[in-house]
Each structure stands twice: as C-alpha cells, then as structure tokens.
Enzyme design. Structure first.
Site, short mmCIF file in Angstrom:
data_model
loop_
_atom_site.label_atom_id
_atom_site.label_comp_id
_atom_site.label_asym_id
_atom_site.label_seq_id
_atom_site.Cartn_x
_atom_site.Cartn_y
_atom_site.Cartn_z
N HIS A 173 -20.68 69.79 -18.18
CA HIS A 173 -21.03 71.06 -17.52
C HIS A 173 -22.01 70.85 -16.36
O HIS A 173 -23.04 71.53 -16.27
CB HIS A 173 -21.61 72.06 -18.53
CG HIS A 173 -20.58 72.70 -19.40
ND1 HIS A 173 -19.53 73.44 -18.90
CD2 HIS A 173 -20.43 72.70 -20.75
CE1 HIS A 173 -18.78 73.89 -19.91
NE2 HIS A 173 -19.29 73.44 -21.03
N ASN A 227 -11.31 73.77 -21.08
CA ASN A 227 -11.00 75.16 -20.74
C ASN A 227 -11.68 75.58 -19.43
O ASN A 227 -11.15 76.42 -18.70
CB ASN A 227 -11.37 76.12 -21.88
CG ASN A 227 -12.83 76.12 -22.25
OD1 ASN A 227 -13.39 75.07 -22.54
ND2 ASN A 227 -13.47 77.27 -22.23
N HIS A 228 -12.82 74.97 -19.08
CA HIS A 228 -13.47 75.36 -17.83
C HIS A 228 -12.70 74.87 -16.60
O HIS A 228 -12.58 75.61 -15.62
CB HIS A 228 -14.93 74.91 -17.82
CG HIS A 228 -15.80 75.84 -18.60
ND1 HIS A 228 -16.55 76.85 -18.02
CD2 HIS A 228 -16.00 75.96 -19.93
CE1 HIS A 228 -17.18 77.54 -18.97
NE2 HIS A 228 -16.87 77.00 -20.13
N ASP A 284 -19.31 67.29 -23.47
CA ASP A 284 -19.24 68.28 -22.40
C ASP A 284 -20.40 68.13 -21.42
O ASP A 284 -21.56 68.33 -21.81
CB ASP A 284 -19.26 69.69 -22.99
CG ASP A 284 -18.20 69.90 -24.06
OD1 ASP A 284 -18.01 68.99 -24.89
OD2 ASP A 284 -17.59 70.98 -24.06
N ASP A 322 -14.57 69.88 -19.67
CA ASP A 322 -15.70 70.75 -19.32
C ASP A 322 -16.75 69.94 -18.54
O ASP A 322 -17.92 69.87 -18.91
CB ASP A 322 -16.32 71.45 -20.54
CG ASP A 322 -15.50 72.68 -20.96
OD1 ASP A 322 -14.42 72.90 -20.40
OD2 ASP A 322 -15.97 73.40 -21.87
MN LIG Z 1 -15.13 74.28 -23.60
#
Ligand SMILES: [Mn+2]
Length: 230
Positions: A22, A75-76, A20, A49
């Site tokens: 981010h 999910n993001h 991830d 993500d």
């Molecule tokens: Mn996530």
C-alpha cells in the site's frame, strides 16, 4: 486476462513473498536490508495491493520495473483498473479507499499504471524443493489449487473466481483450517492481522504496514517470517 503464472525453483538464491505494501515503499527498503536481499540471486514476490492509502503509491511503476520483483494483482490494483473515470460515484469510491494518488495523476500516467496493473497475474505458483507454493491476494476460492488453475482457463467462471481470489475473507472469518491439499503452502494478504497467521497451510502475511504496523516477508524454503516497522 485472468492468469496464473508459474515459476521454476530458484536454485541460485532465496525466494521471498512480501505482504500488502500500500505505497509503503520506504518500509520495503528497510525490509530488504533486514533480510539481506541479494538482487542478483533472490526473487521477491508480492501478494498485491502495492498501492493506495500509503505515501509512495505514485512510484509503483519503478517498483514493478525491478527485474527481481513479481506481484499478483490485488483488489486495489483491480479497482484502479475498473474505476470509471467519467463517473463521480465510481471515483468517489476509489478516493474513499486511498486512490487519490491515481485520480490526481495525468491521463498518460493513469494509462501507464493501468497497463502495468493489467499485466499482473491473478495468481502465482512457485516451485520449491518441498513442493509448490501458491500466491494470491486474498484466497484460493476452490478446494484445491489444481481445480482453481483449471477453472481459470474457463473465461465465463474465471471472473467470479477472480473476485473471490482478490476479496474473500471467508476462510479467516470462519477459522477454516482445511488448507489447500495440493500446495505446500498458500501465501495471501488482504486481511491485516497483528502477526502473520496460518490456517492450515494458508498463511496471511498482511501485518498492516500502512496502518502503522509491520511489513512482513516470508522465505519460501523454510516459511520463516521476518517483519520490520511498528
Ligand atoms: Mn486487499
């Protein structure tokens, strides 16, 4: 569209999956240097993500334009797609989980982000010499990868599977070591751990880069992990 994208074996170079991001794209650069990533021959897959919380989220389109990078939809990215921009509660929720970069962006940019995220597959399967490797953001929601792949073709149930594939922490919370029998390995992110963590052949490589910990990549031919940062 809820899709599984399949890739042939890479006979020219190495395949890697990164955890991830981010918005920690600076750390990704450091990681690519550390693994001697060869842009001409290697492929970098992502567990999704890519955005939210971290500093460089607004640059995600440059990342997704790289010809050697392939990501599933976390999910993001899904929340960026699903947030109702006319609804204050919906926006407040996205803001609370790091989406202010998206909420602040001009409408044209938001449309471009959404188009790019909508194009991301839910799952990726990569052929390797030792068998297929699955990549999904959180988990394979059915006992076998084959069942998961087949059920995704049924639009009525695919949306529930998508939710679980992007959000579920059930396997890790239960310490379920059964694994996915028809894969060599399943690579996931979503649940930050201090170190990459394997349950059976399901390997979580989210080492919490955006929380000041490490960014991890796993090489697909030998499942060796390398981390930078922290
Ligand atoms: Mn996530």
């Amino acid at each position: 569209m809820i899709t599984l994208k399949r890739f042939e074996e890479n006979t020219q170079g190495n395949d890697w999956v990164v955890g991830d991001l981010h918005g920690c794209f600076g750390l990704l650069k450091a990681l690519l240097r550390e693994i001697n990533f060869d842009e001409a021959a290697d492929r970098l897959f992502s567990v999704g993500d890519l955005v939210d919380r971290g500093p460089d989220s607004a640059g995600v389109l440059n990342l997704l334009a790289l010809p050697w990078l392939y990501s599933v939809r976390g999910n993001h990215e899904q929340i960026a797609l699903d947030t109702d921009l006319t609804d204050n509660d919906s926006k407040a929720y996205y803001q609370s989980i790091g989406g202010s970069w998206f909420l602040r962006a001009p409408k044209l940019a938001q449309d471009a982000y959404r188009k790019a995220f909508a194009d991301l597959p839910l799952a990726i399967e990569v052929a390797t010499l030792l068998g297929p490797i699955g990549i999904v953001h959180a988990d394979c929601p059915l006992p076998t990868w084959g069942q998961f792949a087949r059920t995704l073709e049924d639009e009525d149930t695919a949306i529930q599977l998508q939710m679980m594939a992007q959000w579920s922490r059930d396997r890790i919370m239960r310490g379920n070591e059964r694994g996915i029998p028809d894969l060599r390995a399943l690579i996931v992110g979503h649940t930050p751990r201090a170190m990459p963590e394997a349950l059976g052949n399901v390997i979580d490589i989210d080492t919490g880069a955006v929380y000041g910990n490490a960014l991890t990549a796993i090489r697909l031919w030998d499942l060796e992990t390398i981390s930078v940062g922290a």
